[in-house]
Design a protein around this motif. Structure first.
Motif, PDB file in Angstrom:
ATOM      1  N   PRO A   1      19.634   5.052  -2.433  1.00  0.00           N
ATOM      2  CA  PRO A   1      19.323   3.617  -2.540  1.00  0.00           C
ATOM      3  C   PRO A   1      19.776   2.783  -1.357  1.00  0.00           C
ATOM      4  N   ASP A   2      20.819   3.210  -0.647  1.00  0.00           N
ATOM      5  CA  ASP A   2      21.327   2.387   0.451  1.00  0.00           C
ATOM      6  C   ASP A   2      20.712   2.754   1.793  1.00  0.00           C
ATOM      7  N   LEU A   3      19.669   3.583   1.794  1.00  0.00           N
ATOM      8  CA  LEU A   3      19.058   4.004   3.046  1.00  0.00           C
ATOM      9  C   LEU A   3      17.593   3.591   3.124  1.00  0.00           C
ATOM     10  N   HIS A   4      17.086   3.558   4.349  1.00  0.00           N
ATOM     11  CA  HIS A   4      15.690   3.229   4.607  1.00  0.00           C
ATOM     12  C   HIS A   4      15.141   4.254   5.589  1.00  0.00           C
ATOM     13  N   TRP A   5      13.827   4.388   5.612  1.00  0.00           N
ATOM     14  CA  TRP A   5      13.219   5.335   6.540  1.00  0.00           C
ATOM     15  C   TRP A   5      13.488   4.956   8.002  1.00  0.00           C
ATOM     16  N   ARG A   6      13.778   3.676   8.250  1.00  0.00           N
ATOM     17  CA  ARG A   6      14.148   3.280   9.606  1.00  0.00           C
ATOM     18  C   ARG A   6      15.460   3.942  10.029  1.00  0.00           C
ATOM     19  N   ASP A   7      16.346   4.216   9.063  1.00  0.00           N
ATOM     20  CA  ASP A   7      17.583   4.932   9.380  1.00  0.00           C
ATOM     21  C   ASP A   7      17.272   6.343   9.883  1.00  0.00           C
TER      22      ASP A   7
END
Length: 423
Positions: A348-354
């Motif tokens: 939940p705390d991550l995004h594909w931009r990461d």
């Protein structure tokens, strides 16, 4: 923008979930040591470039080509070759120990968590190799032999950048980069052993494996003491020398020796043998072996003519394209495929931009890329010189782009923690 919610069914899983205790310990150990190692590696590379492009460049060549060692044992090597064949064996020994800890007590222990960095590493190697081949297969002057050069990720440089700009990133994302780089190194070692081995001598190879087996036995039964350390060192050097004589690149001995270390603490021990070996030898690797290798490997002329020649060389073009473009595309695509076909979702705390930012940073391919380039084309050849220019420029570009992207993601995660917002 919110991240994709995790699956509600019990069969679903999360990419980059919480770390195991062993995985967290490995992460912290690596971060502590590689920060300084990355800085020293950078210093070695900069000194080499300044020296090779100074009025004293002839002395750099003379020192690099100075031959030392016993000819009777076929170890009369130049100082540059000692750095490549000898000092890098220490680096690969630490990689082997680190890999053993990850397999037994870290993120590679569980198939569900291991599959993500493993698949990402494969994607991050396949895409650069394909781009390299695409450029060189049809171009005049192209050479497909160097396809493996842009497949490597330099752990020390990547961790150094990560430690500076990514202090607020989730630990799971940082561990993903490190685990990916370790798997990347392992696959690079396999490529070196299989693709770039010429004139194999089975007798010497068998003798080297016997020495590795003796090392494995002793490292399990010995008790702390000067005599035990000395015996292990003698066996390690013997295994390395015999591997060198076999025709297989001598650094492979370092990996095999590292993989023999027990990764779990035995009754009465506060730390495993692998952990103690890593603590002992990682500073030698990061603080001496790799920077000295960089000092001898990175000294290439960077005059306008040399850079122009490299730009026109399809080999250099393929390497640069593979590192800067192929690495992030391969890692991002492979991770997306894992999510697509396993019904997994990002934590939940991550995004594909990461993930994309980590992919950009993985394009820093220095130590192993330089090694593979030298094995593919030979030290001092025109392609080898052009490769070095391409690796240096592409790795710098990847460091800048990846560092900027991770810095932006770091600010987003820090804002989220402070303001409770999802970025």
């Amino acid at each position: 923008m919110t991240t994709t919610p995790p699956p509600t069914d019990e069969s679903g899983s999360r990419l980059f979930g919480a770390l195991t205790p062993g995985g967290l310990a490995n992460l912290l150990d690596t971060l502590r040591a590689e920060r300084t190692g990355g800085v020293l590696l950078l210093v070695g590379a900069v000194v080499a470039l300044l020296w090779a492009n100074s009025p004293w460049s002839a002395s750099y060549t003379t020192i690099s080509e100075t031959v030392v060692g016993p000819a009777a044992l076929h170890l009369d090597l130049s100082l540059a070759s000692w750095a490549t064949d000898g000092l890098l064996a220490i680096f690969f020994f630490v990689v082997g120990v680190e890999l053993k800890r990850e397999i037994v007590d870290g993120e590679l222990r569980r198939v569900r968590t291991a599959v993500v960095p493993v698949v990402a590493a494969v994607g991050g190697m396949a895409a650069p190799a394909l781009l390299y081949l695409l450029v060189n297969a049809t171009a005049d002057g192209g050479a497909t032999r160097g396809w493996a050069v842009p497949t490597a990720t330099d752990i020390a440089f990547a961790v150094a950048v990560l430690s500076v700009v990514g202090r607020s990133l989730p630990a799971s994302l940082r561990a993903f980069l490190l685990t990916l780089a370790v798997v990347d190194d392992l696959l690079g070692i396999v490529i070196i052993a299989v693709v770039y081995t010429d004139g194999l001598h089975l007798v010497w190879l068998a003798a080297s494996l016997v020495a590795v087996a003796a090392f494995a036995l002793l490292v399990r039964v010995r008790r702390p003491g000067v005599a035990g350390h000395a015996a292990l060192l003698v066996l390690a050097v013997t295994a390395w020398a015999l591997m060198h004589a076999s025709g297989v690149h001598a650094t492979i001995a370092g990996v095999l020796l590292g993989l023999t270390a027990p990764a779990l603490a035995r009754p009465g021990e506060t730390a495993s043998v692998a952990e103690r070996l890593e603590h002992r030898w990682r500073p030698v690797s990061a603080g001496f072996a790799v920077p000295v290798f960089a000092l001898f490997a990175a000294g290439v002329p960077l005059s306008g003519g040399a850079v122009a020649d490299a730009v026109r060389d399809p080999v250099a073009q393929g390497v640069a394209l593979g590192l800067v473009v192929g690495k992030p595309l391969g890692i991002l695509a492979a991770t997306w495929l894992v999510a697509r076909f396993t019904r997994a979702a990002l934590a939940p705390d991550l995004h594909w931009r990461d993930v994309g930012a980590v992919g950009l940073l993985a394009g820093i391919g220095f130590t192993v890329s330089l090694l593979i380039g030298e094995l593919a084309f030979g030290a001092g050849s025109p392609h080898d010189e052009h490769l070095k220019v391409a690796i240096l420029l592409a790795s710098t570009t990847a460091a800048v782009l990846g560092g900027a992207a991770l810095a932006a993601r770091d600010r987003a995660h820090r804002s989220r923690r402070v303001g409770g917002r999802t970025r």
